[in-house]
Enzyme design. Sequence first.
Site, PDB file in Angstrom:
ATOM      1  N   THR A 194      -2.935   8.856   5.954  1.00 42.69           N
ATOM      2  CA  THR A 194      -2.269   9.986   6.619  1.00 42.69           C
ATOM      3  C   THR A 194      -3.215  10.763   7.525  1.00 42.69           C
ATOM      4  O   THR A 194      -2.816  11.278   8.571  1.00 42.69           O
ATOM      5  CB  THR A 194      -1.658  10.913   5.546  1.00 42.69           C
ATOM      6  OG1 THR A 194      -0.655  10.174   4.851  1.00 42.69           O
ATOM      7  CG2 THR A 194      -1.031  12.153   6.140  1.00 42.69           C
ATOM      8  N   SER A 252      -3.091   3.372   2.726  1.00 43.98           N
ATOM      9  CA  SER A 252      -3.882   2.946   1.564  1.00 43.98           C
ATOM     10  C   SER A 252      -3.128   2.066   0.565  1.00 43.98           C
ATOM     11  O   SER A 252      -3.779   1.337  -0.196  1.00 43.98           O
ATOM     12  CB  SER A 252      -4.562   4.132   0.894  1.00 43.98           C
ATOM     13  OG  SER A 252      -3.676   4.913   0.176  1.00 43.98           O
ATOM     14  N   THR A 309      -4.606   8.704   0.829  1.00 42.72           N
ATOM     15  CA  THR A 309      -4.811   9.339  -0.479  1.00 42.72           C
ATOM     16  C   THR A 309      -4.186   8.567  -1.643  1.00 42.72           C
ATOM     17  O   THR A 309      -4.565   8.781  -2.792  1.00 42.72           O
ATOM     18  CB  THR A 309      -4.267  10.782  -0.479  1.00 42.72           C
ATOM     19  OG1 THR A 309      -2.862  10.741  -0.199  1.00 42.72           O
ATOM     20  CG2 THR A 309      -4.985  11.642   0.530  1.00 42.72           C
ATOM     21  N   ASP A 310      -3.225   7.673  -1.343  1.00 41.63           N
ATOM     22  CA  ASP A 310      -2.511   7.006  -2.453  1.00 41.63           C
ATOM     23  C   ASP A 310      -3.447   6.207  -3.359  1.00 41.63           C
ATOM     24  O   ASP A 310      -3.287   6.194  -4.585  1.00 41.63           O
ATOM     25  CB  ASP A 310      -1.428   6.063  -1.909  1.00 41.63           C
ATOM     26  CG  ASP A 310      -0.268   6.809  -1.262  1.00 41.63           C
ATOM     27  OD1 ASP A 310      -0.211   8.049  -1.352  1.00 41.63           O
ATOM     28  OD2 ASP A 310       0.606   6.141  -0.657  1.00 41.63           O
TER      29      ASP A 310
HETATM   30  N1  ASP Z   1       0.670   7.051   2.040  1.00 39.31           N
HETATM   31  C1  ASP Z   1      -0.555   7.601   2.570  1.00 39.31           C
HETATM   32  C2  ASP Z   1      -1.681   6.631   2.345  1.00 39.31           C
HETATM   33  O1  ASP Z   1      -2.232   6.589   1.285  1.00 39.31           O
HETATM   34  C3  ASP Z   1      -0.838   8.889   1.939  1.00 39.31           C
HETATM   35  C4  ASP Z   1      -2.038   9.613   2.475  1.00 39.31           C
HETATM   36  O2  ASP Z   1      -2.895   9.096   3.130  1.00 39.31           O
HETATM   37  O3  ASP Z   1      -2.138  10.812   2.160  1.00 39.31           O
HETATM   38  O4  ASP Z   1      -2.017   5.900   3.221  1.00 39.31           O
END
Ligand code: ASP
Length: 324
Positions: free
Chosen positions: A12, A54, A86-87
């Site tokens: 993200t 991710s 973040t995932d």
């Molecule tokens: N879905 C996103 C990812 O992990 C979430 C993020 O980056 O906050 O790529």
Amino acid sequence: MKKILAIHTGGTISMSQNEKGEVVPNSENPIAQQETIMEGRVELITDELFNLPSPHVTPVEMLKIKERINRGEREGIDGVVITHGTDTLEETAYFLDLTLPSTVPVVVTGAMRSSNEVGSDGLYNFQTAIEVAADDASRGKGVMVVMNDEIHTARYVTKTHTTNVATFRTPTFGPIGLVAKGHPIFFQQLIRENICDIDHVVDHVYLLKAYAGMDASLFGALDNDQTAGIVIEGLGAGNLPPVTLPAIQRLLDRHIPLVLVSRCYNGVAEDIYDYQGGGIELRKMGLMLCQGLNGQKARIKLLVGLSAGLQDEQLAEYLSTAVS
Ligand code: ASP
């Protein structure tokens, strides 16, 4: 001036919202264009290693990040910042923590709001992560996760909220520091774990979560020659429904390493209960208790240990030292 290697991997933090409000990847990473963010304070070396959400990241990409950091260290960098979705951020961060012999600070960060959203946290987290990576106080702390002005260890941090910017938390143990006025303030430190400087990653390491009424089906599905290892998130302190035990015994008979953690958010897995399927019986059967790690972290640790060629007692010893 400190030389900081910024490795961008997607997520993200590198995405933006389109006119329909959907969050989508960009062909050009907006965060990687921010090379002047710390001008005059650090020398930033930018590497857009890959650009993946991710959930697309696997241990193969984690190993690529590790190898890029190794190369950077040979070239004389003073610290590393990795931007990541973040995932699965906590898994990549812990993989690096277990495999990097580095003493230079390594900081992983990301964002909950994409680059053009109101209140976007990406640039701020990126800047804060650089400040932590460039500070001498951050040396020898293992891999850190810096988000929302807090410093967490890769070993224990976990994503706790789907959207909130304060999503990263360290249950039971708490963060090791915070960032104030551009500087890290540390108030606790972990004892480092053994480093496994691996050059490949094994496959077929699985994670299963126990639930009320769980039967043997999922264990049966993994009863084959390919399965390299399984982590089980047990109930409470580390207990399982008795109906699963015969299938678990068959996996043990195949010499598949089985690791037991707790599915609880807080606390550590322990062999407390002496009833059928209780932790005492599970330990006697040969399950290895891994204390303090959540399921996804224990899976990364098992995968790294197996990739390093650890077996039997050595593997059990390696997995049992998360809490120290
Ligand atoms: N879905 C996103 C990812 O992990 C979430 C993020 O980056 O906050 O790529």
